[in-house]
Structure formats: C-alpha cells, structure tokens
Design a protein around this motif. Structure first.
Motif, PDB file in Angstrom:
ATOM      1  N   LYS A   3      -2.964  -2.669  -3.788  1.00 19.53           N
ATOM      2  CA  LYS A   3      -3.932  -1.696  -3.273  1.00 19.53           C
ATOM      3  C   LYS A   3      -4.565  -2.226  -1.995  1.00 19.53           C
ATOM      4  CE  LYS A   3      -7.720  -3.462  -6.163  1.00 19.53           C
ATOM      5  NZ  LYS A   3      -6.966  -4.678  -6.537  1.00 19.53           N
ATOM      6  N   ASP A  54       3.328   4.295  -1.303  1.00 19.21           N
ATOM      7  CA  ASP A  54       3.502   5.038  -2.552  1.00 19.21           C
ATOM      8  C   ASP A  54       4.734   4.557  -3.326  1.00 19.21           C
ATOM      9  OD1 ASP A  54       1.284   6.526  -1.936  1.00 19.21           O
ATOM     10  OD2 ASP A  54       2.399   8.315  -1.299  1.00 19.21           O
ATOM     11  N   ALA A 105       3.713   1.538  -5.409  1.00 16.67           N
ATOM     12  CA  ALA A 105       2.391   1.564  -6.050  1.00 16.67           C
ATOM     13  C   ALA A 105       2.446   1.051  -7.483  1.00 16.67           C
ATOM     14  CB  ALA A 105       1.815   2.977  -6.012  1.00 16.67           C
ATOM     15  N   THR A 123       0.815  -1.216   0.000  1.00 16.06           N
ATOM     16  CA  THR A 123       0.000   0.000   0.000  1.00 16.06           C
ATOM     17  C   THR A 123       0.851   1.269   0.000  1.00 16.06           C
ATOM     18  OG1 THR A 123      -0.140   0.152   2.434  1.00 16.06           O
ATOM     19  CG2 THR A 123      -1.773  -1.231   1.311  1.00 16.06           C
TER      20      THR A 123
END
Length: 369
Positions: free
Chosen positions: A326, A318, A321, A316
C-alpha cells in the motif's frame, strides 16, 4: 525535428549491412531454431560476462521465470526484490508461483537498499532478486552476505545492465543465476525480443535447457513440465554481431552522460549518482525534480519527448494488491516515482540534439524558478 528518449534508426543505418548478412546466413543455413548461432552467442555472451554457461530464451521476462524455476523457487516461496522496477520483474516472480516481498531503494541511486534485506527475510524467503537498474549494479557483496547467512538463492535482474560492473565484475556474474533481456531498447538489443540466463552451475544450466524446450532433453519426450521459450537463430545472429560493439555502445553512453553532467550541473535538476564501486553503463540517464510533470509538458511543447522509469511503484498497482502493498510502505520509492524522468540516451544521439535538450531544459527550469 523531434527528439525522442530512444531511437534505433541511425544505428541501424550504420550496422545494416552486417545485420542483413547475419540474417541471410541464417536463412540459407537450413537451421532456424536452436542452431549454431544460438550456441555461439550463448558461449560468447557468458564469456563476456564472466560465467560458465548461457541459455538463450525468447524474452527477458521468461528468462526470469525459468531461472526462478531452475533455482527451485515455486509455490508459496518468497522472493525479495524492489518496487522501483519494470513490471516484468514482479510478474515473473508471480508467474513462477512465488510471492514478491519488497524493500525500499537508496534515494540517491534508486537501487535496492541492501541495509533493509535482512529484516525482510522470513521463514518463507527462498531468493533475493536484486535489480541492476538504469545501468548500474546493486551492492552484490551485501546481497550475497545476507543470502549466504540465510541459505538463499540470488538471481540478478540485468535487463538494464549489459556491460555494467561492480568491483570489476560484470553484471550477471555475481549470483547463482542472472537474467538478461535483449529487447530493442536495451544496451545490447535485437530487432525483436530475446533473453538469456547466465550461470556457472551445471545443474541450473541443464534444468534451464529442459525448461525452455517443453521439458525435453531430446525431441518428443518430456522429462518434466516445460515451456516453449527459445531464442531463435535470427536474433542470436544479430546479437552476435552487436556483441562485438557492446563496449563501444557503453563507452558512448558514458560520453553522453558526462556531457549531461557538465551541461546540467547548475540547472536545478538532481543528476544521476554513480553507486560506490560501480562502472555505470547508463542504460538510462535519470534526473529528478519536484516539478517533473510541468517540465515534461514543456519539453513536449518543444518536441522533446522524455520518459519515466517508473511512474507507478509496483506494490501500489491493482494487479499486485493481493500481496498487501500500500501507499506509504516504501517512501523513497514512492517519492522518486513522482519526481524522476529519463533524458534521451542512446549511442547515436547527436551532439546537437543533446545540446538542444539541455538548452531547452535549462530555460524551462529557469522559468519555473
């Protein structure tokens, strides 16, 4: 007096003369890099863990990166691991040019759910990277069964599992290669950074020795692209001395864990569960409660400082990503991240400090209802 989740000063006082003697011997030897202390520590740590070879490197993260490269893992290859781990596990996969693929954890032990492994294998999968978390081992029989079926490499992340065992086998001895960190907080830690790769493969050993030293077999001539990633003599000498105490460190951690088990049995906390066939080394003593954040704030008000390992699942974040993870992908991992926290755990934790932690915790939990 404040109580912290980890501290080294009491241990340092006990071992100070031994540590200074080791450092002095190195400084007076005239050999500071890749000398006799590194060689001896590599040999003795490999023997302790039950492998043929050890290759000392500069830190635990690079031990993972170089081990992946030595196993032939590179650009575009997929590596199956977990999201409930320290960032270095996944940053190492990415640094090696590979792609992390995540499976969920067992909600009781927080270890890799090996029942999910086979479904995660794709035609790009080249490696499984189980993380022996908090001081106990993943079911390596199940990992190796899937690896053997699909022709995959296995790399154990043992940064938190020095001295832990699965079915009588030491962490680090049950795969193609394994990675250790000697960061100061570890069960076997130095006073700085250090790492090691263990293997029983001559080809992996030879590849690792080149990779850690600019791709060289001898000075100034690079056989391939490599790195500057060497365990230095001073840290190797310190670790050699501390290796003699490793079983005592683990024994004391088990005593502390047993006392927590007893004092907190009816507290309302979810206490650690030892995985089947494991000898838990208790790098961390991880408890769980849905009101975790409130409990931690109250502990802090009482000068008790605990920790969360880990508050954010890596899939999860950044920074990762781009790999498509997710919220909702790994429900057990994500729920645990909201509820787990680690109580003070280190060999020189005083009995009275542990008792105070438990007393304050029980008072907080009683008030929360």
């Amino acid at each position: 007096m404040s109580i912290y989740v980890w501290g080294y000063l009491k241990e340092y006082e006990i071992e100070k003369d031994e540590i200074f003697a080791a450092i002095t011997n190195v400084l007076e030897s005239g050999k500071l890099i890749l000398g006799p202390n590194v060689s001896e520590f590599e040999e003795k740590f490999a023997a302790y863990c039950g492998t043929e070879f050890g290759i000392g490197v500069d830190n635990g993260t690079n031990s993972l990166v170089l081990a992946l490269r030595a196993l032939g893992i590179g650009e575009g290859d997929e590596v199956i691991t977990v999201s409930n781990t320290a960032v270095p596990t996944v940053s190492a996969i990415v640094s090696a040019g590979a792609i992390p693929r995540f499976v969920d954890i067992d909600p009781q032990t927080y270890l890799m759910d090996t029942d999910q492994l086979e479904a995660a294998v794709s035609n790009k999968t080249k490696c499984i990277l189980p993380v022996h978390l908090y001081g106990q081992c993943v079911d390596m029989d199940a990992v190796n069964e899937v690896a053997d079926k699909y022709g995959l490499k296995v790399l154990e992340d043992c940064a938190q599992a020095h001295g832990a065992e699965f079915k009588g086998r030491k962490a680090g001895s049950m795969s193609d290669a394994s990675s250790f960190s000697f960061y100061p907080t570890k069960i076997l830690g130095t006073y700085g950074d250090g790492g090691m790769v263990l293997t029983s493969s001559e080809s992996v050993r030879d590849k690792m020795k080149k990779l850690r030293f600019y791709g060289m077999e001898s000075t100034y001539y690079a056989k391939e692209h490599g790195y500057n990633s060497r365990l230095d003599e001073i840290h190797a000498a310190i670790l050699l001395g501390k290796l003699a105490h490793l079983d005592d460190y683990v024994s004391r951690r088990k005593e502390i864990a047993s006392k927590y088990d007893s004092l907190l049995a009816d507290s309302g906390l979810t206490l650690p569960v030892a995985a089947e066939n494991n000898s838990h080394a208790y790098y961390l003593y991880v408890v769980r409660h849905p009101k975790r954040d409130q409990i931690m704030e109250k502990l802090k008000e009482n000068d008790i400082f605990v920790n969360i390992s880990y508050p954010w699942p890596i899939h999860t974040m950044d920074g990762y990503a781009r790999f498509g993870g997710k919220e909702g992908d790994l429900p057990h991992t994500e729920l645990a991240a909201k509820e787990i926290f680690s109580l003070p755990m280190f060999p020189t934790l005083a009995d009275e400090d542990q008792e105070r932690v438990c007393e304050v915790l029980k008072s907080i939990l009683s008030a929360l209802g």
